[in-house]
Design a protein around this motif. Sequence first.
Motif, short mmCIF file in Angstrom:
data_model
loop_
_atom_site.label_atom_id
_atom_site.label_comp_id
_atom_site.label_asym_id
_atom_site.label_seq_id
_atom_site.Cartn_x
_atom_site.Cartn_y
_atom_site.Cartn_z
N TRP A 285 -8.58 2.81 0.59
CA TRP A 285 -8.20 1.93 1.70
C TRP A 285 -9.00 2.25 2.96
O TRP A 285 -9.34 1.36 3.73
N ILE A 286 -9.30 3.53 3.15
CA ILE A 286 -10.15 3.91 4.29
C ILE A 286 -11.55 3.34 4.11
O ILE A 286 -12.13 2.74 5.02
N ASP A 287 -12.09 3.49 2.91
CA ASP A 287 -13.46 3.06 2.64
C ASP A 287 -13.63 1.54 2.74
O ASP A 287 -14.66 1.04 3.20
N ASN A 288 -12.60 0.77 2.31
CA ASN A 288 -12.76 -0.69 2.28
C ASN A 288 -12.20 -1.39 3.53
O ASN A 288 -12.18 -2.61 3.60
N GLY A 289 -11.72 -0.60 4.50
CA GLY A 289 -11.27 -1.18 5.76
C GLY A 289 -9.79 -1.53 5.82
O GLY A 289 -9.28 -1.90 6.90
N THR A 290 -9.06 -1.40 4.72
CA THR A 290 -7.64 -1.73 4.72
C THR A 290 -6.85 -0.80 5.62
O THR A 290 -5.94 -1.22 6.35
N PHE A 291 -7.18 0.48 5.58
CA PHE A 291 -6.50 1.48 6.41
C PHE A 291 -6.53 1.07 7.89
O PHE A 291 -5.50 1.04 8.56
#
Length: 485
Positions: free
Chosen positions: A107-113
């Motif tokens: 989620w951090i890597d794909n922007g969701t975070f």
Amino acid sequence: MILGIDLGTSMVKATAFSIDGRCLGSAARRTVLNYLGAGRVEQDYELLVQSVGAVVREVVASTGQTPIAIGITGQSDGLWLVDDKGHATQAAVSWLDDRGNPYLKNWIDNGTFEAVFRRNGNAIFPGSHAPLIAAMAAADPAALERAHTVTYLKDAILQRLTGVRVTDASDASLPFLDTRTREYDPEIFRLLGLETYRRLLSPVIPAPGQAFPMTRAGSELTGLPEGIPVHAGPFDLPACAIGGGVRNVGDGLIIVGTTLACEVLVDEVRTDGPPVGMTLCLPETGRWIRALPATVGTASLDWILGIIGADATDVDRLLAQSRPGAIGVAALPYFSATGERAPFVDVNARGMLSGLNTSTTRADLVRAVCESVAYAARHCIEAAGLTGNLYVCGGGSNSTLWSQMIADALQIPLHISPRPEVGARGASMAALRVIGVDFDADAWTRPEGVITPDKAMAAHYERGFAFYQEMVAAARPLWHSPYRV
């Protein structure tokens, strides 16, 4: 009297208070954390239920009084799966468990975070509901199908005492709540791909909360009469703020507990800064706790004490044997398997000791870790936006020398929150307000004293903090190195 129950990570406690805030008695039982290897940590919920009954019976017997109400607080997060009667369907997953790490990292890597943070001001961490639900959905979906509710510990205990299935806005704040409206945000479920599991979450009680009558089952567990109002108030971080004396916007609290929780009372939800920390609803509308609960804390100190064969009773003696700066030994205190969550989020963060040589003593190791936690406290409290008074509580604050070190590192006076059991005190205050009992909040939260920073140490700790930040910057690439084993 009123009874406060605090369902901590390491202890279950019940504390009786008079209506003017005096502690009348307390009872405690140590909890059992089952470390299963590979970062998995679970707890036996039914064993915790029995501990609640035992501590309530003990403290009531010691005071000879029946409480007019019960306020509950405790650890948040983790994954507590129960049936429609509030009985466990399997072992609970502790917030210390790291099986959610890969989901959070994705989620951090794909922007969701960051997208979730921009909606409600809360940074997801591995031990919170979202990554743990995602991990269980992938590894054991049948477990989620068996459960009627995915809940929090204090809400599960409320259900066992009252039969009511609800949660409060402080627990629900992270990760699924719209913290402004105090309602679940459908877009957050969509972003996380967890819409299917919305049905498992309890309804959120509107502000300022509600008390529910104890049932026969609750009476049989605790030995108390049926009908006593039970209030599942804010979880331990906001409860400690209430009980610790945080009253005005800008006031802050440092909880030197298993985690190092640094928090400040705010009157708006900000989502425009770095995506880190928590924005937690308080019982009153228009007020939130901006919390940066670092995973460092007494857990980091306990780790080094265990390595050298010492315990908490040895801390002040060991600190006295090592001068400030620990003869060049420095530490990064990120010893949790889940990495760090404040004032930055990095599931790969790991601890470090540097500057060791053959002259390094056991005392130097302890001082280096204690100083690193003090620097983490400064890092977090500055990021939280403190502008008012600063209070301190938690087991680590019982160390006179460590508390002085924290005050010196921050160069801010530390008001000592009233002891014992600041969380249970806050839960009791919240319950009194809900049932309509007038009380003197000043008397309940009057500080026991003030730790004044030593100005002569300001330059030393300013240099130490700068070096601490330099160590963090140097270590972060190593945590993500492709050569890391």
